[in-house]
Design an enzyme around this catalytic site. Structure first.
Site, PDB file in Angstrom:
ATOM      1  N   GLU A  41      -7.891  -5.241  -0.121  1.00 43.74           N
ATOM      2  CA  GLU A  41      -8.424  -6.040  -1.220  1.00 43.74           C
ATOM      3  C   GLU A  41      -8.375  -7.535  -0.951  1.00 43.74           C
ATOM      4  O   GLU A  41      -9.140  -8.303  -1.525  1.00 43.74           O
ATOM      5  CB  GLU A  41      -7.664  -5.727  -2.521  1.00 43.74           C
ATOM      6  CG  GLU A  41      -7.644  -4.268  -2.909  1.00 43.74           C
ATOM      7  CD  GLU A  41      -8.978  -3.764  -3.387  1.00 43.74           C
ATOM      8  OE1 GLU A  41     -10.010  -4.172  -2.840  1.00 43.74           O
ATOM      9  OE2 GLU A  41      -8.982  -2.954  -4.320  1.00 43.74           O
ATOM     10  N   HIS A  89       0.853  -1.195   0.000  1.00 45.62           N
ATOM     11  CA  HIS A  89       0.000   0.000   0.000  1.00 45.62           C
ATOM     12  C   HIS A  89       0.885   1.239   0.000  1.00 45.62           C
ATOM     13  O   HIS A  89       1.955   1.233   0.607  1.00 45.62           O
ATOM     14  CB  HIS A  89      -0.920   0.007   1.233  1.00 45.62           C
ATOM     15  CG  HIS A  89      -2.080   0.926   1.076  1.00 45.62           C
ATOM     16  ND1 HIS A  89      -2.006   2.261   1.373  1.00 45.62           N
ATOM     17  CD2 HIS A  89      -3.328   0.694   0.616  1.00 45.62           C
ATOM     18  CE1 HIS A  89      -3.175   2.814   1.111  1.00 45.62           C
ATOM     19  NE2 HIS A  89      -3.993   1.900   0.640  1.00 45.62           N
TER      20      HIS A  89
HETATM   21  N1  ACO Z   1       3.888  -7.795  -4.596  1.00 47.44           N
HETATM   22  C1  ACO Z   1       5.204  -7.804  -4.896  1.00 47.44           C
HETATM   23  N2  ACO Z   1       5.973  -6.715  -4.877  1.00 47.44           N
HETATM   24  C2  ACO Z   1       5.399  -5.567  -4.537  1.00 47.44           C
HETATM   25  C3  ACO Z   1       4.035  -5.480  -4.204  1.00 47.44           C
HETATM   26  C4  ACO Z   1       3.273  -6.650  -4.239  1.00 47.44           C
HETATM   27  N3  ACO Z   1       1.977  -6.640  -3.941  1.00 47.44           N
HETATM   28  N4  ACO Z   1       3.743  -4.193  -3.907  1.00 47.44           N
HETATM   29  C5  ACO Z   1       4.875  -3.491  -4.055  1.00 47.44           C
HETATM   30  N5  ACO Z   1       5.879  -4.321  -4.439  1.00 47.44           N
HETATM   31  C6  ACO Z   1       7.253  -3.965  -4.698  1.00 47.44           C
HETATM   32  C7  ACO Z   1       7.363  -3.204  -6.013  1.00 47.44           C
HETATM   33  O1  ACO Z   1       7.610  -4.061  -7.108  1.00 47.44           O
HETATM   34  C8  ACO Z   1       8.518  -2.280  -5.747  1.00 47.44           C
HETATM   35  O2  ACO Z   1       9.724  -2.958  -5.957  1.00 47.44           O
HETATM   36  P1  ACO Z   1      11.001  -2.170  -6.570  1.00 47.44           P
HETATM   37  O3  ACO Z   1      11.327  -1.091  -5.571  1.00 47.44           O
HETATM   38  O4  ACO Z   1      12.032  -3.239  -6.694  1.00 47.44           O
HETATM   39  O5  ACO Z   1      10.539  -1.604  -7.872  1.00 47.44           O
HETATM   40  C9  ACO Z   1       8.403  -1.992  -4.249  1.00 47.44           C
HETATM   41  O6  ACO Z   1       7.683  -3.076  -3.682  1.00 47.44           O
HETATM   42  C10 ACO Z   1       7.590  -0.717  -3.980  1.00 47.44           C
HETATM   43  O7  ACO Z   1       6.587  -0.668  -4.920  1.00 47.44           O
HETATM   44  P2  ACO Z   1       5.784   0.645  -5.226  1.00 47.44           P
HETATM   45  O8  ACO Z   1       5.021   0.444  -6.460  1.00 47.44           O
HETATM   46  O9  ACO Z   1       6.674   1.853  -5.118  1.00 47.44           O
HETATM   47  O10 ACO Z   1       4.836   0.686  -4.000  1.00 47.44           O
HETATM   48  P3  ACO Z   1       3.665   1.607  -3.896  1.00 47.44           P
HETATM   49  O11 ACO Z   1       3.572   1.885  -2.465  1.00 47.44           O
HETATM   50  O12 ACO Z   1       3.689   2.749  -4.781  1.00 47.44           O
HETATM   51  O13 ACO Z   1       2.463   0.673  -4.473  1.00 47.44           O
HETATM   52  C11 ACO Z   1       0.573  -0.630  -4.637  1.00 47.44           C
HETATM   53  C12 ACO Z   1       1.348   0.408  -3.809  1.00 47.44           C
HETATM   54  C13 ACO Z   1       0.316  -0.066  -6.048  1.00 47.44           C
HETATM   55  C14 ACO Z   1      -0.746  -0.895  -3.955  1.00 47.44           C
HETATM   56  C15 ACO Z   1       1.423  -1.909  -4.746  1.00 47.44           C
HETATM   57  O14 ACO Z   1       1.749  -2.384  -3.450  1.00 47.44           O
HETATM   58  C16 ACO Z   1       0.735  -3.000  -5.548  1.00 47.44           C
HETATM   59  O15 ACO Z   1       0.827  -2.995  -6.770  1.00 47.44           O
HETATM   60  N6  ACO Z   1       0.024  -3.951  -4.862  1.00 47.44           N
HETATM   61  C17 ACO Z   1      -0.680  -5.006  -5.554  1.00 47.44           C
HETATM   62  C18 ACO Z   1      -2.021  -4.479  -6.076  1.00 47.44           C
HETATM   63  C19 ACO Z   1      -3.023  -4.222  -4.969  1.00 47.44           C
HETATM   64  O16 ACO Z   1      -3.164  -5.006  -4.029  1.00 47.44           O
HETATM   65  N7  ACO Z   1      -3.731  -3.095  -5.098  1.00 47.44           N
HETATM   66  C20 ACO Z   1      -4.769  -2.686  -4.130  1.00 47.44           C
HETATM   67  C21 ACO Z   1      -4.297  -1.562  -3.273  1.00 47.44           C
HETATM   68  S1  ACO Z   1      -5.488  -1.094  -2.043  1.00 47.44           S
HETATM   69  C22 ACO Z   1      -6.567  -0.055  -2.871  1.00 47.44           C
HETATM   70  O17 ACO Z   1      -6.213   0.682  -3.731  1.00 47.44           O
HETATM   71  C23 ACO Z   1      -7.996  -0.079  -2.525  1.00 47.44           C
END
Ligand code: ACO
Length: 362
Positions: free
Chosen positions: A304, A246
């Site tokens: 989620e 998140h």
């Molecule tokens: N699985 C694996 N790796 C992940 C995940 C995940 N669920 N989430 C983040 N990471 C990794 C990214 O690949 C990134 O790696 P890197 O630094 O090597 O590139 C690092 O962790 C940080 O990722 P960001 O995208 O900068 O994290 P951010 O905080 O911006 O993203 C997000 C948040 C978009 C929700 C992300 O965690 C994600 O894609 N999760 C999966 C989708 C999901 O569950 N979405 C629902 C969110 S809740 C809502 O909106 C109601």
């Protein structure tokens, strides 16, 4: 910067997301309290209070107005339902909402609260080859949605679980869809336009589009013992694990536990809770693997993950989960849109130009 991290773009009385401590406050109420005691209508009333001079004080009167609006939405949209139901559910919901009259008044807000609760079960039924069921204006929003979905009067436990879900997701700070709603509302385009734009932002897989893929993941894993290998394989392919991570929460999303508790309270023949045990094992395996995979990141369970288990238990199909999310989040979108409208200020940030300089003529 690219994701506007840390940028404060609005002041709000509506909700506070405390990402360091894993707390969510919605207008002075902890989300855990709302999940236990609020209904879809009382959560919407809490959020809209003070934004319309003619909002009824009495939640019963407000709920009846939403019930009547469900009936009106069904009459208005029935002739269009067959056509829009050929689209994927969230696209069909988007199309349905564009058919409503737009405006900035309470009647528009009530129409927008009511219409997704009618459209979602109608679209699901039509896609299954069943007929859409008319709403019962005297029922509560959650109970009526469940009856329009299954054709059966739901148990108090199922109604309670859906109310817990709808209240839990009713607002959540300046997330991508709510920000979108505020930008559109700031142009005075109308609440309907703000809501349609917000839904368009919500449907993306990084925002409200995640719970369908969470259920797909649980189905593919199938057996608790298969979780670790499946999850490691997904990460090795460079995929993200849906339902984890998140932008704001650096600890567990409090809504995950509020929904898990709501699933625990579910009982009765019409609810399907068999995926809870599998989900718990998958969650534990995913958290352990994510800690190894990204030791410098706090990737925890988000809302989620248990949304998928809860809505599956209530017999919503996976491709409709984002629509049900929108039914709950509509209250927050409308309240934020009104809060922004009432500032009277157009949102118009700036960008920094990093493109090529003007070439001097030779
Ligand atoms: N699985 C694996 N790796 C992940 C995940 C995940 N669920 N989430 C983040 N990471 C990794 C990214 O690949 C990134 O790696 P890197 O630094 O090597 O590139 C690092 O962790 C940080 O990722 P960001 O995208 O900068 O994290 P951010 O905080 O911006 O993203 C997000 C948040 C978009 C929700 C992300 O965690 C994600 O894609 N999760 C999966 C989708 C999901 O569950 N979405 C629902 C969110 S809740 C809502 O909106 C109601």
């Amino acid at each position: 910067m690219q994701g506007l991290e840390g940028v404060v773009a609005a002041e709000t009385v509506l909700s506070e997301v405390d990402g360091q401590n894993g707390r969510l406050i919605i207008r002075g109420h902890a989300v855990e309290e709302l999940a236990r005691h609020a209904t879809a209508e009382s959560a919407a009333h809490l959020l809209l209070n003070g934004f319309f001079s003619d909002l009824p004080n009495d939640i019963g009167a407000f709920a009846r107005a939403i019930g009547e609006a469900r009936q009106e939405a069904f009459s208005l949209l029935s002739p269009q339902l067959q056509g829009i139901a050929s689209l994927p559910p969230v696209e069909a919901l988007r199309a349905g909402l564009t058919l409503l009259a737009d405006g900035n008044d309470l009647a528009t807000a009530i129409r927008l609260l009511a219409a997704p609760a009618v459209l979602t079960p109608a679209i699901i039924r039509l896609q299954r080859g069943e007929t859409a069921l008319a709403p019962d204006p005297s029922a509560g929003q959650a109970a009526d949605m469940l009856r329009m979905l299954t054709g059966i009067t739901p148990s108090a436990a199922s109604t309670g679980a859906l109310n817990a879900y709808l209240a839990t997701v009713s607002d959540h700070g300046l997330n991508a869809s709510t920000f979108t709603a505020r930008v559109v509302a700031s142009t005075l385009a109308g609440l309907g336009s703000a809501a349609v734009a917000a839904l368009s932002a919500l449907k993306g897989p990084l925002h409200g589009g995640a719970p369908g893929p969470v259920l797909d993941m649980l189905k593919e894993i199938g057996e608790p013992d298969a979780a670790e290998a499946w999850l490691s394989g997904a990460l090795a392919r460079g995929e993200r694990l849906m339902g984890f991570g998140h932008r704001i929460y650096k600890v567990r999303d409090p809504r995950a536990d509020a929904l898990k508790a709501a699933i625990g309270r579910l009982s009765g023949v019409e609810a399907r809770t068999d995926r809870l045990a599998l989900a718990e094992r998958v969650e534990a395996a995913a958290l352990a693997i994510l800690r190894q995979h990204k030791p410098d990141r706090a990737l925890e369970t988000n809302v989620e993950f248990y949304t998928a288990v809860l809505l599956d238990a209530l017999h919503f199909p996976a491709d409709s989960f984002t629509c049900v999310f929108a039914v709950g989040r509509m209250a927050g979108w409308l309240a934020h849109a009104r809060e922004q409208e009432l500032t009277g200020r157009l949102m118009r940030p700036q960008s920094r130009y990093v493109g090529p300089a003007v070439k001097e003529a030779a």
